[in-house]
Design a protein around this motif. Sequence first.
Motif, mmCIF file in Angstrom:
data_model
loop_
_atom_site.group_PDB
_atom_site.id
_atom_site.type_symbol
_atom_site.label_atom_id
_atom_site.label_comp_id
_atom_site.label_asym_id
_atom_site.label_seq_id
_atom_site.Cartn_x
_atom_site.Cartn_y
_atom_site.Cartn_z
ATOM 1 N N ASN A 56 7.874 -8.198 -1.736
ATOM 2 C CA ASN A 56 8.074 -9.636 -1.687
ATOM 3 C C ASN A 56 8.430 -10.118 -0.288
ATOM 4 O O ASN A 56 7.874 -11.081 0.230
ATOM 5 C CB ASN A 56 9.265 -9.962 -2.582
ATOM 6 N N TRP A 57 9.373 -9.429 0.314
ATOM 7 C CA TRP A 57 9.846 -9.850 1.635
ATOM 8 C C TRP A 57 8.851 -9.508 2.722
ATOM 9 O O TRP A 57 8.766 -10.203 3.731
ATOM 10 C CB TRP A 57 11.226 -9.245 1.921
ATOM 11 N N GLN A 58 8.083 -8.448 2.512
ATOM 12 C CA GLN A 58 7.033 -8.164 3.492
ATOM 13 C C GLN A 58 6.022 -9.294 3.533
ATOM 14 O O GLN A 58 5.514 -9.649 4.587
ATOM 15 C CB GLN A 58 6.347 -6.836 3.165
ATOM 16 N N LEU A 59 5.756 -9.861 2.368
ATOM 17 C CA LEU A 59 4.837 -10.987 2.308
ATOM 18 C C LEU A 59 5.453 -12.224 2.961
ATOM 19 O O LEU A 59 4.809 -12.906 3.771
ATOM 20 C CB LEU A 59 4.469 -11.272 0.849
ATOM 21 N N VAL B 232 15.944 0.354 1.985
ATOM 22 C CA VAL B 232 15.719 0.589 3.414
ATOM 23 C C VAL B 232 14.385 1.313 3.623
ATOM 24 O O VAL B 232 13.572 0.921 4.459
ATOM 25 C CB VAL B 232 16.867 1.419 4.027
ATOM 26 N N TRP B 233 14.173 2.334 2.816
ATOM 27 C CA TRP B 233 12.965 3.131 2.986
ATOM 28 C C TRP B 233 11.714 2.283 2.765
ATOM 29 O O TRP B 233 10.718 2.421 3.464
ATOM 30 C CB TRP B 233 12.992 4.298 2.000
ATOM 31 N N LEU B 234 11.759 1.384 1.812
ATOM 32 C CA LEU B 234 10.565 0.635 1.446
ATOM 33 C C LEU B 234 10.341 -0.594 2.323
ATOM 34 O O LEU B 234 9.202 -1.016 2.491
ATOM 35 C CB LEU B 234 10.651 0.211 -0.022
ATOM 36 N N THR B 235 11.396 -1.175 2.879
ATOM 37 C CA THR B 235 11.163 -2.347 3.723
ATOM 38 C C THR B 235 10.828 -1.957 5.155
ATOM 39 O O THR B 235 9.877 -2.461 5.729
ATOM 40 C CB THR B 235 12.359 -3.313 3.747
ATOM 41 N N THR B 236 11.633 -1.070 5.736
ATOM 42 C CA THR B 236 11.386 -0.726 7.142
ATOM 43 C C THR B 236 11.064 0.744 7.328
ATOM 44 O O THR B 236 10.560 1.140 8.365
ATOM 45 C CB THR B 236 12.626 -1.038 8.006
ATOM 46 N N GLY B 237 11.418 1.578 6.344
ATOM 47 C CA GLY B 237 11.208 3.011 6.486
ATOM 48 C C GLY B 237 12.061 3.607 7.594
ATOM 49 O O GLY B 237 11.745 4.662 8.133
ATOM 50 N N GLY B 238 13.153 2.923 7.938
ATOM 51 C CA GLY B 238 14.020 3.419 9.004
ATOM 52 C C GLY B 238 13.594 2.920 10.375
ATOM 53 O O GLY B 238 14.336 3.028 11.344
#
Lengths: 301, 269
Positions: B99-102, B209-215
């Motif tokens: 959602n936030w990536q969009l 964290v892993w799914l939005t930025t992956g670190g």
Amino acid sequence: MSANQVVAGDVTSIKKSTGRSIISLSTRERINRAFIYLGLIISSAVVGFPVYWMISVSLRPNHETFALPPKLIPDNISFDAYFKVFRDDAFITYFVNSYMLGIIVTILSVILGTLVAYSFTRYRFFGDGIAKTFVITTQMVPAITLLIPYFGVIVLLGLYDTTAGLILTYLSFSLPYCIVMMTGYLKTIPKDFDEAAIIDGCSRIKVLYKIIMPLALPGMASTAIYTFLLSWNEFLFALALTRSEDMRTLPVGISMFIGEHSLKWDEMMALSALGSIPVIIMFIVLQRYFVSGLSTGGVKG
Amino acid sequence: MIFPILQVIEYSFYDNVIVTSDSTFVGFDNYKELAFDPIFWTSIFNTIIFTVGSVVGHLVVGIFLALLINSPIHPVPRAIFRTLLVLPWLFTAVVVALNWQLLLHPFGIINYALKDFGIIDSHVDWLGDESVAMATLLVISIWRGYPFLMISFLSGLQSIDKSMYEAAKIDGAGWFRIFFSITIPQLKPIIYGVALLDLIWTFQLFPLVWLTTGGGPGRATEVLSTYTYRFAFVDFEFSKASTVAVILLTFTAVLTILYLRKGKGKSEI
């Protein structure tokens, strides 16, 4: 200071009990209320926008996703993305996997949890405090810390990339949770009920089945829902303990989709919406249980 | 539960565990290596920023919204707003991330709106720019996590004796005075308990964290949990992963002891 004085002024004017000051108070309250509603509406709009946008994008053709200027309401609403998701075998597999896993784990842990909780409340093994502390501690241990030894064991048992492996893993988290929850509920059922039934010639099993279960049903229902959601939302273990596409649960499936088809926003949003529906329906229907369940089992010591 | 913990501690003293069968005892070598690893220190620093920022955000937003919902309004809109404001909490991490990536896409609606209002000059890659990625992640984490605290505070607010407020009003106390002299002290046990719980959970948070930025980008949002995962399931260095995992566990254990101590005291949530 000034706010104090205003309130103080209102109160003294009521004390004098002139008609005018009571009206002025209610006007004040009306203004206050308007601000409260305004605050609630603005916060709901800010908080709810990402959700609205997800649904809105899922209902428009993909090429309109980044239309400039952005269209808050799509020109023509289409359910194409949803049909595409439903026609895709891979997505169906994710849904089936997630539901299956959730249902199996929930049934097993609620039944086993109720049995253990029953024995906890009716026979004394060890102190309540120790059992509870143990279970709380279980919930505090970082998942990622447990993942490594779990991975080792699952690989050793040959359960890597199998449903059985995931079920075992999830049970190790959901069972302690169910035991605590059900102990809390079963404690509220007086022991006199059991004793009366046993004097009348009931066996322990029959007591549990005929007397305790019907009384504990609301508790079991809320425990079951919470357990199902735990499994439905779980990501880390499902990601690390499976490899093949057939084994992916919905969260893992969606996360893989991000990498593979990052341009099909309409489908991704439709998938997200579909994946969120069970949780939202369960929450709205059972809000009361959900919140009280959370505060008795999940948080309270 | 005790067995896997002992197992992971044991792993951290060995080399090449899980992937090979002939792992060797190396004592504190893994820990020494980690102590000289700058990324490890970055991830500790990031974890602290992320955790403290998220928890403070959750507390502030949670109390503010709980107060709004708890104010004297009609019960029907109250129920509607309460449900609406709980929404973010109901989405699974992967949906939140997507959602936030969009929303934060360089050509997405947030960039458009901010540019339109003249707040930014050009499109910002919110999740891909090292200088803003952590702040962005915090916003997402606050959005996602505050409802749990809000609900807890709401039930706390409802249990405060109404007569205290009336007495304070008659004594001429203003809104601020009432908030800081009655509401906060009365809520204190709940605030303390929930904040600690939130600290413990956020400290070890992985999926979001892993799914939005992956670190990333780079290591800008690398936290201890993502660092552990990367060691284990990207590099297959399970010994080093275990070492980081043990350190993460130590931090959590300290917080948990604090939480349990408080539980033995007077307050319950």
